[in-house]
Write an enzyme that holds these catalytic residues in place. Structure first.
Site, PDB file in Angstrom:
ATOM      1  N   ASP A 198      71.800  49.297   6.125  1.00 58.85           N
ATOM      2  CA  ASP A 198      71.288  50.389   5.306  1.00 58.85           C
ATOM      3  C   ASP A 198      71.728  51.683   5.976  1.00 58.85           C
ATOM      4  O   ASP A 198      71.408  51.918   7.137  1.00 58.85           O
ATOM      5  CB  ASP A 198      69.754  50.290   5.269  1.00 58.85           C
ATOM      6  CG  ASP A 198      69.109  51.389   4.445  1.00 58.85           C
ATOM      7  OD1 ASP A 198      69.844  52.257   3.919  1.00 58.85           O
ATOM      8  OD2 ASP A 198      67.878  51.381   4.340  1.00 58.85           O
ATOM      9  N   HIS A 238      69.495  47.777   2.197  1.00 57.09           N
ATOM     10  CA  HIS A 238      68.387  48.641   1.786  1.00 57.09           C
ATOM     11  C   HIS A 238      67.419  47.896   0.851  1.00 57.09           C
ATOM     12  O   HIS A 238      67.864  47.163  -0.025  1.00 57.09           O
ATOM     13  CB  HIS A 238      68.978  49.873   1.075  1.00 57.09           C
ATOM     14  CG  HIS A 238      68.006  50.972   0.838  1.00 57.09           C
ATOM     15  ND1 HIS A 238      67.295  51.573   1.849  1.00 57.09           N
ATOM     16  CD2 HIS A 238      67.609  51.585  -0.307  1.00 57.09           C
ATOM     17  CE1 HIS A 238      66.516  52.511   1.341  1.00 57.09           C
ATOM     18  NE2 HIS A 238      66.686  52.532   0.032  1.00 57.09           N
ATOM     19  N   SER A 247      61.643  53.239   0.566  1.00 52.26           N
ATOM     20  CA  SER A 247      62.687  54.216   0.279  1.00 52.26           C
ATOM     21  C   SER A 247      62.078  55.583  -0.082  1.00 52.26           C
ATOM     22  O   SER A 247      61.361  56.162   0.731  1.00 52.26           O
ATOM     23  CB  SER A 247      63.601  53.660  -0.817  1.00 52.26           C
ATOM     24  OG  SER A 247      64.785  54.402  -0.890  1.00 52.26           O
TER      25      SER A 247
END
Ligand SMILES: *[C@@H]1O[C@H](CO)[C@@H](O)[C@H](O)[C@H]1NC(C)=O
Ligand SMILES: *[C@@H]1O[C@H](CO)[C@@H](O)[C@H](O)[C@H]1NC(C)=O
Ligand SMILES: *[C@@H]1O[C@H](CO)[C@@H](O)[C@H](O)[C@H]1NC(C)=O
Ligand SMILES: *[C@@H]1O[C@H](CO)[C@@H](O)[C@H](O)[C@H]1NC(C)=O
Length: 340
Positions: free
Chosen positions: A289, A315, A191
């Site tokens: 995601d 995610h 991320s």
């Protein structure tokens, strides 16, 4: 469908108050709330959702890995850096092993390499891929700016790479000095950490001597990239999601907002990916995601990019459950990528 903006959190309701050193301002500003992660009262009081924080674990060895925390004092760098380091239980002593420099996720404002699940994941990567993995505890907003996050990452990466030239450098790490193959250095991250890894690869491509950083590859797990125009199948509602709120929060001085080159690698003024300082890249996206469409495949980068989509996953699913089959598959792919 699982909550797509869920940046790691799943447990109970606990808060911690981390008073900052700054004094309170006479001007009252509205608090910034990014549920369920953080409330910034903008008077020096930051309330982070402590569900994750309580899961911090000490470094302990497992059957197939060793683990330790290090504090690095780089001369001329303005702050100490802390990292958690993982080594296979029995590192190959005939041939040095690859080095993976890693950045955790959390929207630049939460997260830590010391959390239980981040630790479990890194340990599995080090053991399975037979690499030294180092996960940096970089500066978070608002204790610092996003530029501090990138700066910490770059200082750390340069420190790792410097073991190539001088394994006796002051404060060198004995594991890196003894087992690390500094000709096989990779960067990686989840991320926001994937965003950081991406920028480290760009910086490595631009760096001039004596800041020579040669990377073999970059692994971006569901990297945090945004942009003002919708891409592919992105929903209309994406701009109201936490992903956008978080960027506005952590980079109030980014005048181009979500089109800032830091967060939109395809946006105006973003450095060409032709200059990426590594030959290979693996980008992992998850089907559920909302960040999945913003990969770097169309970038004109001449290197080898491998794009993997994890079906049916949200995610950072590999942090949400490092023991899951999907996480195991991801780690297998990382293993292949690092040893190709
Ligand atoms: C903290 O996170 C958990 C998990 O997402 C959530 O259930 C809880 O409501 C959050 N707490 C606060 C105070 O936001
Ligand atoms: C900031 O404001 C919050 C909410 O009004 C309050 O609880 C907190 O004590 C304040 N912090 C400081 C340092 O004044
Ligand atoms: C934004 O810019 C102002 C003015 O230059 C500065 O005081 C502030 O610290 C900056 N904030 C961040 C988060 O970079
Ligand atoms: C950590 O992983 C476990 C499964 O191993 C999962 O149940 C838990 O929700 C995860 N915690 C977080 C904060 O993602």
């Amino acid at each position: 469908m699982p909550s797509i903006a869920n940046l790691h959190l799943t447990l109970s309701l606990l808060l911690s108050i981390l008073p900052l050193l700054s004094s309170s301002s006479p001007f009252q500003q509205d608090p910034i709330r990014i549920d369920p992660y953080i409330i910034d009262y903008r008077n020096g009081t930051i309330v982070r959702n402590n569900t994750l924080h309580l899961s911090s674990v000490p470094p302990t060895n497992g059957n197939d890995f060793q683990c330790k925390d290090i504090t690095i004092n780089i001369p001329s760098y303005r702050r100490h850096l802390r990292a958690r380091v993982f080594l296979p239980a029995q590192p190959n002593s005939n041939r040095r092993i690859p080095v993976l420099v890693y950045f955790h996720g959390g929207g630049f404002c939460i997260g830590s390499p010391f959390y239980k699940n981040d630790t479990a994941y890194m340990a599995k990567v080090a053991a399975k891929a037979h690499v030294i993995a180092l996960s940096l505890d970089y500066t978070l907003y608002p204790e610092g700016t996003v530029w501090d996050s990138y700066e910490d990452a770059w200082a750390f990466l340069k420190w790792v790479v410097a073991h190539k030239f001088d394994s006796h450098l002051p404060g060198s790490d004995p594991w890196l000095a003894r087992f690390g193959d500094l000709d096989r250095v990779f960067v990686g991250g989840d991320s926001a950490g994937g965003n950081i890894a991406h920028h480290m690869a760009i910086k490595a491509g631009q760096a001039q001597l004596p800041e020579y950083v040669r990377l073999v590859g970059a692994f971006l797990a569901m990297p945090y990239f945004l942009g003002s125009s919708r891409v592919g199948l992105e929903p209309e509602t994406i701009t109201t999601s936490n992903n956008f709120k978080i960027w506005d929060y952590v980079c109030p001085n980014c005048t181009a907002g979500v089109d800032d080159p830091l967060i939109n690698p395809g946006g105006p003024g973003a450095p060409s990916l032709r200059g990426l300082g590594c030959g290979r890249m693996m980008v992992y996206v998850a089907q559920y995601d909302e960040l999945r469409e913003r990969d770097v495949k169309e970038s004109g980068w001449p290197g080898q990019v491998e794009l993997v989509e994890a079906k049916g996953q949200p995610h950072v699913f590999h942090i949400q459950d490092p023991d899951s089959l999907a996480a195991t598959n991801l780690i297998d792919d990382v293993q292949k990528f690092l040893n190709a």
